[in-house]
Motif scaffolding. Sequence first.
Motif, short mmCIF file in Angstrom:
data_model
loop_
_atom_site.label_atom_id
_atom_site.label_comp_id
_atom_site.label_asym_id
_atom_site.label_seq_id
_atom_site.Cartn_x
_atom_site.Cartn_y
_atom_site.Cartn_z
N LYS A 354 0.82 -1.21 0.00
CA LYS A 354 0.00 0.00 0.00
C LYS A 354 0.85 1.27 0.00
O LYS A 354 0.37 2.34 0.35
N GLY A 381 -0.41 -4.78 2.33
CA GLY A 381 -1.04 -4.07 3.43
C GLY A 381 -0.20 -3.05 4.15
O GLY A 381 -0.66 -2.42 5.11
N LEU A 382 1.05 -2.84 3.73
CA LEU A 382 1.93 -1.90 4.41
C LEU A 382 2.10 -0.62 3.61
O LEU A 382 2.05 -0.62 2.38
N GLN A 387 4.23 0.41 7.96
CA GLN A 387 3.20 0.20 8.97
C GLN A 387 2.02 -0.53 8.34
O GLN A 387 1.79 -0.42 7.13
N PRO A 388 1.19 -1.21 9.12
CA PRO A 388 -0.08 -1.73 8.60
C PRO A 388 -1.00 -0.55 8.31
O PRO A 388 -1.27 0.27 9.19
N THR A 390 -4.40 1.54 6.19
CA THR A 390 -5.74 1.47 5.62
C THR A 390 -5.73 1.96 4.18
O THR A 390 -6.13 1.25 3.26
N THR A 402 1.29 1.23 15.38
CA THR A 402 2.45 0.40 15.08
C THR A 402 3.50 1.20 14.31
O THR A 402 3.18 1.84 13.31
N ASP A 405 5.63 -2.87 11.07
CA ASP A 405 4.82 -4.07 11.10
C ASP A 405 5.69 -5.29 11.44
O ASP A 405 6.81 -5.43 10.92
N THR A 407 5.64 -8.22 10.41
CA THR A 407 6.01 -9.06 9.27
C THR A 407 7.30 -8.58 8.61
O THR A 407 8.11 -9.41 8.17
#
Length: 419
Positions: A354, A381-382, A387-388, A390, A402, A405, A407
Amino acid sequence: MTPDISGDWHGVLDTGQAKVKLGLRFEGDTVCMNRRSGAVDPLPLRRDGDSFAFELLPVDLAFELRLAGGRLEGTCFHNTVDFPVRVVRGVAPPTLHAIRPQTLAPPFPYEVEAVAFTGADGLSRSGTLTRPPGPGPHRAIVLSSWFGEVDRDQTVAGHRPMALWADRLTRLGFATLRYDKRGVGQSEGRFHTASTGDFAADLAAAVAFLRIRSDLGAVGLLGHSEGGHISADVAAADPTIAFCVMMTPTGVPDEEVLEAEMFNAARVVGGVPRDFDRTVGFVRALTQASKALTAEESLAQAREILRAAAYPPERLEVRAVIAAAPWQRYWATHDHTAGLRRLTCPALVVMAGKDLQTPPRAHAAALTAANAAATVVTLPGLNHLLQPATTGAPSEYREIATSLDPTVIKLVCDWIAAL
């Protein structure tokens, strides 16, 4: 009959790059706008029934609002984009920032030492060296931050990702060095006259500093965004570098993806660009001006382009100076995959699904093609800060608790440990 909107109103303007708190006070035919500096600007207010408009030209803001359901809703035109905006009656409540669960605090199970070394300009760079317990020699990793005037921890929006990388890697058994960029924090020098090439030279000086220490051994590099580029450039020129990690780098020049990627952050928050083709052409022309043979030629060309585009006179010179700045001139002609192509050490390239600043759809193919031996991974998704996310917009950075992340921490640490 014109409705009464007198009194205080508040809301948030989200440009995708930042979220700006709006504080408005309507009084008769004027509106006072609270700015971040604390100043209050009385501005002429235009009324047409239940519609209202006003501008704050020094910072390029123009509002068109309509009273609906007790709220003022409409658009704010900023930087060639119409952004949706809504304000409600009252004074804004205090801002509550998200808790950072990954924030570090001593004591640490390793040694932390304040160090200084001489940068490429002959001036001091201040940094933090972490070392695992024991006599060593310990393998070492130099950390390089992303673009901008940031400190050794890459402090942004309340996050300190480089401090977190140092902690995780030291617990893994590596010494780490992170340092303030020239002219930032406790480091001497001038930031605003430096280019990506100068930052690469400072990184090479950091590597040289580590190599004179008897308690340290082989050196690897890990960089984020621009820091990833300088890590690859330094590793390509130094065959003794043990490995190179590039996180969210670019693979192609910015001007090659303008049409598709220029307004990414604005669009995900509802922004609608005006005069799209004209704006893209304008930015591309300024990029070409940055490529002129000398800084003086770049400055002259940029001024001419801005005047032809009827750029606001009060901001014209500042914008022209940016186009002719050393960093911009270097980046405009920089071969973004040159270092990666020449790497002989193990290399890991981490992309973020993202990421709106260096999106994988625009850059991953070029990075993958640059070095067949490199490991290129895209984590879904990052955002660009890893970061995670939206939406992936930079304006979300502060709202996400966060800092890194898990992961990406696991991916990088596992890859390095496997070497």
